[in-house]
Scaffold this active site. Structure first.
Site, PDB file in Angstrom:
ATOM      1  N   CYS A 160       0.837  -1.211   0.000  1.00 47.24           N
ATOM      2  CA  CYS A 160       0.000   0.000   0.000  1.00 47.24           C
ATOM      3  C   CYS A 160       0.873   1.263   0.000  1.00 47.24           C
ATOM      4  O   CYS A 160       1.463   1.574  -1.039  1.00 47.24           O
ATOM      5  CB  CYS A 160      -0.970  -0.037   1.177  1.00 47.24           C
ATOM      6  SG  CYS A 160      -2.438   0.978   0.898  1.00 47.24           S
ATOM      7  N   HIS A 213      -3.699  -5.370   1.366  1.00 45.17           N
ATOM      8  CA  HIS A 213      -2.884  -5.678   2.551  1.00 45.17           C
ATOM      9  C   HIS A 213      -2.841  -7.171   2.870  1.00 45.17           C
ATOM     10  O   HIS A 213      -3.723  -7.691   3.561  1.00 45.17           O
ATOM     11  CB  HIS A 213      -3.458  -4.934   3.761  1.00 45.17           C
ATOM     12  CG  HIS A 213      -3.236  -3.471   3.738  1.00 45.17           C
ATOM     13  ND1 HIS A 213      -2.237  -2.843   4.440  1.00 45.17           N
ATOM     14  CD2 HIS A 213      -3.892  -2.496   3.066  1.00 45.17           C
ATOM     15  CE1 HIS A 213      -2.293  -1.534   4.220  1.00 45.17           C
ATOM     16  NE2 HIS A 213      -3.278  -1.290   3.385  1.00 45.17           N
ATOM     17  N   GLU A 272      -0.915  -8.593   4.932  1.00 47.90           N
ATOM     18  CA  GLU A 272      -0.523  -8.789   6.341  1.00 47.90           C
ATOM     19  C   GLU A 272      -1.707  -8.694   7.280  1.00 47.90           C
ATOM     20  O   GLU A 272      -1.579  -8.927   8.485  1.00 47.90           O
ATOM     21  CB  GLU A 272       0.533  -7.757   6.729  1.00 47.90           C
ATOM     22  CG  GLU A 272       0.011  -6.368   7.104  1.00 47.90           C
ATOM     23  CD  GLU A 272      -0.469  -5.525   5.913  1.00 47.90           C
ATOM     24  OE1 GLU A 272      -0.498  -6.030   4.761  1.00 47.90           O
ATOM     25  OE2 GLU A 272      -0.834  -4.351   6.137  1.00 47.90           O
TER      26      GLU A 272
HETATM   27  N1  LIG Z   1      -3.243   1.686   3.988  1.00 52.68           N
HETATM   28  C1  LIG Z   1      -2.329   2.503   3.407  1.00 52.68           C
HETATM   29  O1  LIG Z   1      -1.139   2.232   3.410  1.00 52.68           O
HETATM   30  C2  LIG Z   1      -2.848   3.791   2.776  1.00 52.68           C
HETATM   31  C3  LIG Z   1      -1.875   4.390   1.776  1.00 52.68           C
HETATM   32  C4  LIG Z   1      -2.099   5.857   1.544  1.00 52.68           C
HETATM   33  N2  LIG Z   1      -2.063   6.560   2.824  1.00 52.68           N
HETATM   34  C5  LIG Z   1      -3.448   6.072   0.827  1.00 52.68           C
HETATM   35  O2  LIG Z   1      -4.405   6.468   1.467  1.00 52.68           O
HETATM   36  O3  LIG Z   1      -3.532   5.805  -0.376  1.00 52.68           O
END
Ligand SMILES: NC(=O)CC[C@H](N)C(=O)O
Length: 259
Positions: A96, A222, A224
């Site tokens: 992400c 994600h 994880e």
């Molecule tokens: N869950 C995250 O890592 C979010 C990534 C980034 N802050 C976004 O909103 O796109």
């Protein structure tokens, strides 16, 4: 067999470092939370680790663009160390916000610091999207998805700037080089650009890519997030033997142990 040391890189705003470290621990790795300032001050060095992961979060508050300031910091102060780590063939994973950082340093798609060819833009919906998504795993040289080609995985996505975008020539190169690792799909694995299956409108339904070697991977969802699967919406319908994301971490650990 020795547990590979995993550098879980963090900075101000990183918020998925602990669960990412836990995922590597579950997979047989030896995770260490390393603040970027420790690398900049020379108190720790990337060569001390066998795997590098840049976790999710809101590094530097997503100012300018998600991942941009950390990417500029890495390119400005740790360019040689990072390029040397990648060139040595050690696995690098960006999740992400971490994917956004890898794209904005140039380490994805070309594994070359400073060679910036793609971006992750604001979602088409114009808002933060937080939902379960299905991902089709493509047949690629990616070392993180060994044995998973053709599977449909169910991960949580949570981001505001997840729309993968690039020029036609770069996209053709990524497709020809089998660097598209994950595509947003329907539950039966058909790639889709239709919201909400595709939460951001990504080009070619791209949810994650690797570099040509397959040792650098970035993805928006994600892996994880080992949620309590009995709370999973599909728990009754889908037999979950283990968290869908665990094989990604296990493959990275196995690859590092083979090196
Ligand atoms: N869950 C995250 O890592 C979010 C990534 C980034 N802050 C976004 O909103 O796109």
């Amino acid at each position: 067999m020795k547990k590979p040391r995993v550098c879980v890189l963090r900075t101000d705003g990183t918020n998925c470092d602990r669960e990412t470290g836990y995922a590597f621990e579950r997979a047989g790795g030896d995770p260490h939370l390393v603040h970027v300032n420790q690398l900049r001050a020379g108190k720790k060095k990337l060569t001390e680790y066998q795997i590098l992961v840049i976790p999710g979060g809101f590094s530097y508050g997503d100012d300018v663009h998600s991942g941009k300031i950390l990417a500029v910091e890495l390119t400005s102060f740790l360019k040689e160390q990072l390029q040397e780590f990648v060139d040595s063939g050690k696995p690098v994973l960006g999740i992400c916000n971490g994917f956004q950082v890898l794209v904005r340093t140039g380490l994805l798609p070309a594994a070359k610091m400073g060679d910036i060819r793609t971006t992750l833009m604001h979602n088409d919906s114009g808002r933060f999207e937080c939902r379960w998504v299905h991902l089709r795993v493509e047949d690629t040289p990616c070392i993180f998805t060994r044995g998973l080609a053709g599977r449909v995985l169910h991960f949580q996505a949570a981001h505001g700037e997840g729309k993968f975008y690039t020029d036609a020539q770069t996209l053709a190169g990524i497709e020809a080089g089998k660097q598209v690792v994950f595509r947003y799909s329907t539950s039966n694995g058909d790639p889709t650009s239709i919201y909400p299956h595709n939460p951001n409108g990504s080009l070619a339904a791209i949810a994650g890519i690797c570099d040509p070697s397959g040792r650098v991977l970035g993805l928006m969802p994600h892996p994880e997030r080992f949620v309590d699967l009995t709370q999973h919406p599909n728990w009754r319908r889908q037999q979950f033997h283990e968290p869908h994301g665990l094989p990604i971490f296990r493959n990275a650990v196995a690859y590092a142990q083979e090196m």
